[in-house]
Design a protein around this motif. Structure first.
Motif, PDB file in Angstrom:
ATOM      1  N   GLY A 279     -33.350  42.582 -44.265  1.00 10.68           N
ATOM      2  CA  GLY A 279     -33.903  43.639 -45.090  1.00 10.68           C
ATOM      3  C   GLY A 279     -34.209  43.203 -46.500  1.00 10.68           C
ATOM      4  N   SER A 280     -34.555  44.205 -47.309  1.00 13.82           N
ATOM      5  CA  SER A 280     -34.994  43.969 -48.681  1.00 13.82           C
ATOM      6  C   SER A 280     -33.927  44.430 -49.663  1.00 13.82           C
ATOM      7  CB  SER A 280     -36.292  44.721 -48.961  1.00 13.82           C
ATOM      8  OG  SER A 280     -36.145  46.112 -48.691  1.00 13.82           O
ATOM      9  N   GLY A 281     -33.709  43.601 -50.657  1.00 14.36           N
ATOM     10  CA  GLY A 281     -32.749  43.957 -51.701  1.00 14.36           C
ATOM     11  C   GLY A 281     -33.310  43.762 -53.092  1.00 14.36           C
TER      12      GLY A 281
ATOM     13  N   ARG B  15     -25.570  41.595 -42.714  1.00 14.76           N
ATOM     14  CA  ARG B  15     -26.988  41.746 -43.053  1.00 14.76           C
ATOM     15  C   ARG B  15     -27.417  40.625 -44.006  1.00 14.76           C
ATOM     16  NH1 ARG B  15     -27.067  47.151 -43.610  1.00 14.76           N
ATOM     17  NH2 ARG B  15     -24.814  47.460 -43.493  1.00 14.76           N
ATOM     18  N   TYR B  16     -28.725  40.390 -44.060  1.00 17.81           N
ATOM     19  CA  TYR B  16     -29.297  39.363 -44.919  1.00 17.81           C
ATOM     20  C   TYR B  16     -30.490  39.982 -45.634  1.00 17.81           C
ATOM     21  CZ  TYR B  16     -30.508  34.542 -46.275  1.00 17.81           C
ATOM     22  OH  TYR B  16     -30.753  33.374 -46.981  1.00 17.81           O
ATOM     23  N   TRP B  17     -30.342  40.201 -46.940  1.00 18.01           N
ATOM     24  CA  TRP B  17     -31.396  40.839 -47.728  1.00 18.01           C
ATOM     25  C   TRP B  17     -32.044  39.845 -48.670  1.00 18.01           C
ATOM     26  CZ3 TRP B  17     -29.421  46.243 -49.818  1.00 18.01           C
ATOM     27  CH2 TRP B  17     -29.256  47.123 -48.738  1.00 18.01           C
ATOM     28  N   VAL B  18     -33.350  40.013 -48.870  1.00 19.79           N
ATOM     29  CA  VAL B  18     -34.076  39.197 -49.838  1.00 19.79           C
ATOM     30  C   VAL B  18     -34.633  40.096 -50.944  1.00 19.79           C
ATOM     31  CG1 VAL B  18     -34.646  37.294 -48.310  1.00 19.79           C
ATOM     32  CG2 VAL B  18     -36.118  39.308 -48.343  1.00 19.79           C
ATOM     33  N   ALA B  19     -34.707  39.533 -52.143  1.00 22.68           N
ATOM     34  CA  ALA B  19     -35.115  40.288 -53.320  1.00 22.68           C
ATOM     35  C   ALA B  19     -36.630  40.222 -53.516  1.00 22.68           C
ATOM     36  CB  ALA B  19     -34.403  39.734 -54.548  1.00 22.68           C
ATOM     37  N   GLU B  20     -37.110  40.954 -54.522  1.00 23.14           N
ATOM     38  CA  GLU B  20     -38.513  40.881 -54.943  1.00 23.14           C
ATOM     39  C   GLU B  20     -38.572  40.581 -56.439  1.00 23.14           C
ATOM     40  OE1 GLU B  20     -42.458  43.658 -55.697  1.00 23.14           O
ATOM     41  OE2 GLU B  20     -41.043  44.290 -54.156  1.00 23.14           O
ATOM     42  N   HIS B  21     -39.062  39.407 -56.768  1.00 23.41           N
ATOM     43  CA  HIS B  21     -39.310  39.021 -58.168  1.00 23.41           C
ATOM     44  C   HIS B  21     -40.648  38.305 -58.236  1.00 23.41           C
ATOM     45  CE1 HIS B  21     -35.341  40.159 -59.606  1.00 23.41           C
ATOM     46  NE2 HIS B  21     -34.811  39.540 -58.562  1.00 23.41           N
ATOM     47  N   HIS B  22     -41.314  38.393 -59.373  1.00 21.08           N
ATOM     48  CA  HIS B  22     -42.658  37.834 -59.492  1.00 21.08           C
ATOM     49  C   HIS B  22     -42.797  36.951 -60.726  1.00 21.08           C
ATOM     50  CE1 HIS B  22     -44.122  40.526 -56.318  1.00 21.08           C
ATOM     51  NE2 HIS B  22     -43.372  41.457 -56.891  1.00 21.08           N
ATOM     52  N   ASN B  23     -43.613  35.914 -60.571  1.00 21.06           N
ATOM     53  CA  ASN B  23     -44.003  35.047 -61.688  1.00 21.06           C
ATOM     54  C   ASN B  23     -42.802  34.412 -62.377  1.00 21.06           C
ATOM     55  OD1 ASN B  23     -46.100  33.853 -63.128  1.00 21.06           O
ATOM     56  ND2 ASN B  23     -46.063  35.397 -64.742  1.00 21.06           N
ATOM     57  N   MET B  24     -41.809  34.002 -61.584  1.00 22.57           N
ATOM     58  CA  MET B  24     -40.615  33.348 -62.102  1.00 22.57           C
ATOM     59  C   MET B  24     -40.501  31.959 -61.475  1.00 22.57           C
ATOM     60  SD  MET B  24     -37.742  36.364 -62.169  1.00 22.57           S
ATOM     61  CE  MET B  24     -37.965  37.841 -63.173  1.00 22.57           C
ATOM     62  N   PRO B  25     -40.474  30.889 -62.271  1.00 24.03           N
ATOM     63  CA  PRO B  25     -40.470  29.532 -61.724  1.00 24.03           C
ATOM     64  C   PRO B  25     -39.274  29.214 -60.836  1.00 24.03           C
ATOM     65  CG  PRO B  25     -41.000  29.506 -64.069  1.00 24.03           C
ATOM     66  CD  PRO B  25     -40.559  30.897 -63.745  1.00 24.03           C
ATOM     67  N   ALA B  26     -38.174  29.948 -60.987  1.00 26.07           N
ATOM     68  CA  ALA B  26     -36.959  29.624 -60.229  1.00 26.07           C
ATOM     69  C   ALA B  26     -36.731  30.535 -59.035  1.00 26.07           C
ATOM     70  CB  ALA B  26     -35.731  29.684 -61.142  1.00 26.07           C
TER      71      ALA B  26
ATOM     72  N   PRO C 211     -40.829  40.367 -50.032  1.00 21.87           N
ATOM     73  CA  PRO C 211     -39.775  40.615 -49.043  1.00 21.87           C
ATOM     74  C   PRO C 211     -40.256  40.789 -47.609  1.00 21.87           C
ATOM     75  CG  PRO C 211     -39.301  41.810 -51.050  1.00 21.87           C
ATOM     76  CD  PRO C 211     -40.683  41.241 -51.217  1.00 21.87           C
ATOM     77  N   PRO C 212     -41.321  41.568 -47.332  1.00 17.61           N
ATOM     78  CA  PRO C 212     -41.699  41.738 -45.919  1.00 17.61           C
ATOM     79  C   PRO C 212     -42.050  40.425 -45.226  1.00 17.61           C
ATOM     80  CG  PRO C 212     -42.734  43.430 -47.259  1.00 17.61           C
ATOM     81  CD  PRO C 212     -42.127  42.452 -48.213  1.00 17.61           C
ATOM     82  N   VAL C 213     -42.746  39.524 -45.935  1.00 18.65           N
ATOM     83  CA  VAL C 213     -43.088  38.231 -45.331  1.00 18.65           C
ATOM     84  C   VAL C 213     -41.823  37.438 -45.040  1.00 18.65           C
ATOM     85  CG1 VAL C 213     -44.204  36.007 -45.738  1.00 18.65           C
ATOM     86  CG2 VAL C 213     -45.388  38.120 -46.345  1.00 18.65           C
ATOM     87  N   LEU C 214     -40.911  37.383 -46.020  1.00 19.99           N
ATOM     88  CA  LEU C 214     -39.665  36.654 -45.826  1.00 19.99           C
ATOM     89  C   LEU C 214     -38.818  37.268 -44.714  1.00 19.99           C
ATOM     90  CD1 LEU C 214     -38.712  35.995 -49.545  1.00 19.99           C
ATOM     91  CD2 LEU C 214     -39.240  34.243 -47.840  1.00 19.99           C
ATOM     92  N   ILE C 215     -38.767  38.594 -44.651  1.00 22.66           N
ATOM     93  CA  ILE C 215     -37.972  39.267 -43.609  1.00 22.66           C
ATOM     94  C   ILE C 215     -38.517  38.909 -42.231  1.00 22.66           C
ATOM     95  CG2 ILE C 215     -37.361  41.507 -42.631  1.00 22.66           C
ATOM     96  CD1 ILE C 215     -37.405  42.549 -45.588  1.00 22.66           C
ATOM     97  N   GLY C 216     -39.849  38.857 -42.100  1.00 15.30           N
ATOM     98  CA  GLY C 216     -40.430  38.461 -40.826  1.00 15.30           C
ATOM     99  C   GLY C 216     -40.041  37.048 -40.434  1.00 15.30           C
ATOM    100  N   LEU C 217     -40.053  36.134 -41.411  1.00 17.77           N
ATOM    101  CA  LEU C 217     -39.650  34.755 -41.129  1.00 17.77           C
ATOM    102  C   LEU C 217     -38.174  34.682 -40.740  1.00 17.77           C
ATOM    103  CD1 LEU C 217     -41.425  32.948 -44.122  1.00 17.77           C
ATOM    104  CD2 LEU C 217     -42.089  32.840 -41.710  1.00 17.77           C
ATOM    105  N   ILE C 218     -37.335  35.374 -41.493  1.00 15.18           N
ATOM    106  CA  ILE C 218     -35.885  35.331 -41.242  1.00 15.18           C
ATOM    107  C   ILE C 218     -35.538  36.009 -39.928  1.00 15.18           C
ATOM    108  CG2 ILE C 218     -33.655  36.149 -42.103  1.00 15.18           C
ATOM    109  CD1 ILE C 218     -34.933  35.835 -44.963  1.00 15.18           C
ATOM    110  N   GLY C 219     -36.179  37.152 -39.667  1.00 18.19           N
ATOM    111  CA  GLY C 219     -35.925  37.841 -38.405  1.00 18.19           C
ATOM    112  C   GLY C 219     -36.261  36.980 -37.205  1.00 18.19           C
ATOM    113  N   GLY C 220     -37.331  36.193 -37.324  1.00 19.51           N
ATOM    114  CA  GLY C 220     -37.731  35.330 -36.231  1.00 19.51           C
ATOM    115  C   GLY C 220     -36.832  34.129 -36.030  1.00 19.51           C
ATOM    116  N   GLN C 221     -36.033  33.799 -37.057  1.00 24.29           N
ATOM    117  CA  GLN C 221     -35.130  32.648 -36.991  1.00 24.29           C
ATOM    118  C   GLN C 221     -33.696  33.049 -36.667  1.00 24.29           C
ATOM    119  OE1 GLN C 221     -35.670  29.075 -37.875  1.00 24.29           O
ATOM    120  NE2 GLN C 221     -37.714  29.681 -37.223  1.00 24.29           N
TER     121      GLN C 221
END
Length: 349
Positions: A75-77, A41-52, A58-68
């Motif tokens: 999923g989301s982590g 599995r490949y999970w992406v996190a949710e963080h906000h207002n962090m320069p790094a 996550p849902p937007v990124l999951i859609g991009l990753i799922g399509g690739q």
């Protein structure tokens, strides 16, 4: 010891030589590598207002990753549920499941993943900074799961029942997971009969206690007959142990900055991190680096795989989710993260 299955956690780091577009391109390259190498599995996190960190949505990124990708679960982590209306989360993941049936995980967390002011902005100021959403986490989890079901949820209003469905004609449902770095989510996951993951990669302490609590308190549910969990670890793997130590340094310095309240910046390149160390670090920071370093998997392929097998056996899990933290050297293509890809390649054998 048998080798555990391997998965990937990605915060979509932004280096000092990258734009947000570069960071997303590097993540898609990493996801394609994980798919090719057989990661679960490949999970992406949710963080906000962090320069790094570019993993803000996550849902937007999951859609991009799922399509690739074609095989790997995405999923989301995790989705930080107090930041969002439950119906919105249910709609997002019902749509992702419709697009990638049988491949979507919905990991839900209780922490805001940001500072109080940004959290206030995320919720349009509703109820102020503390609007009770964290305390209602268990209720919100139930709401999301119910609304994703094909039958939807019944909302009683003025004597009538209004049916709410996350999507009109669901055929399957994203697999839910509860995430946490304290015993709260362990208790809640056990009570609801849900899969559970403790943030070992971030906390580093209390993992054994949280997993023991989850397993001992688990109540079977329609979703899950017995406890299900895995381990998360930070990892930097290279051709030699010495090179792996060097590549891990930028992320170690980032974590020191986060833990000590320093201003957060884009992740430094390896050479920038080495200059910072050469200029001298406070003794307390050196101690913090040492303590974190001992909890991470850093080494050559054989050593790193052996350490992951040892950790899996120690915590009695058959899956390990790797957060690849290897940094980049000067001259690396901005839209790539070859040391992160190489970490996955060397671990996969």
């Amino acid at each position: 010891m048998s080798s555990p299955a391997l998965s990937v956690l990605d915060l979509v780091p932004v280096r000092s030589d990258q734009t947000s577009a570069n960071a997303v391109a590097a993540t898609l390259d990493l996801a394609r590598a994980a798919d090719r190498l057989g990661y679960v599995r490949y999970w992406v996190a949710e963080h906000h207002n962090m320069p790094a960190v570019a993993a803000t949505n996550p849902p937007v990124l999951i859609g991009l990753i799922g399509g690739q990708t074609s095989r790997i679960r995405v999923g989301s982590g995790g989705v930080m549920l107090p930041n969002h209306a439950p119906l919105v989360v249910a709609e997002q993941f019902a749509l992702l499941e419709a697009a990638f049936p049988g491949r979507v995980d919905l990991g839900l967390g209780r922490a805001p993943g940001t500072d109080p002011i940004t959290r206030w902005a995320l919720r349009h100021g509703a109820g102020g900074v503390d609007d009770g959403a964290v305390e209602r986490f268990g209720e919100y989890v139930d709401d999301v799961l119910t609304m994703m079901e094909p039958a939807g949820a019944g909302l009683d209003l003025r004597g009538r029942t209004h049916v709410l469905k996350a999507t009109p004609a669901a055929q399957s449902v994203a697999t839910p997971w509860l995430l946490g770095s304290s015993d709260y989510s362990a208790r809640l996951a056990a009570e609801k009969g849900l899969p559970y993951v403790f943030a070992h990669h971030f906390s580093g302490s209390g993992t054994a206690e949280a997993l023991a609590l989850y397993r001992s308190s688990f109540r079977p549910s329609e979703l899950l007959a017995e406890p299900r969990t895995f381990l998360t670890v930070n990892a930097a793997v290279a051709e030699t142990a010495e090179e792996a130590e060097r590549l891990a340094l930028p992320q170690l310095l980032q974590m020191v900055a986060l833990r000590t309240g320093q201003p957060l910046t884009p992740q430094p390149l390896v050479e920038e991190a080495e200059r910072a160390v050469a200029d001298g670090l406070p003794e307390s920071h050196e101690g913090l680096i040492g303590a974190m370093r001992r909890r991470w998997v850093i080494g050559d392929a054989a050593g790193a795989r052996a350490e992951i097998e040892r950790l899996a056996a120690s915590y009695d899990v058959d899956e390990v989710m790797v957060h690849p933290v290897a940094g980049a050297v000067s001259g690396t293509g901005p839209a790539s993260a070859p040391a992160r890809v190489r970490t996955l390649e060397l671990l996969s054998g």
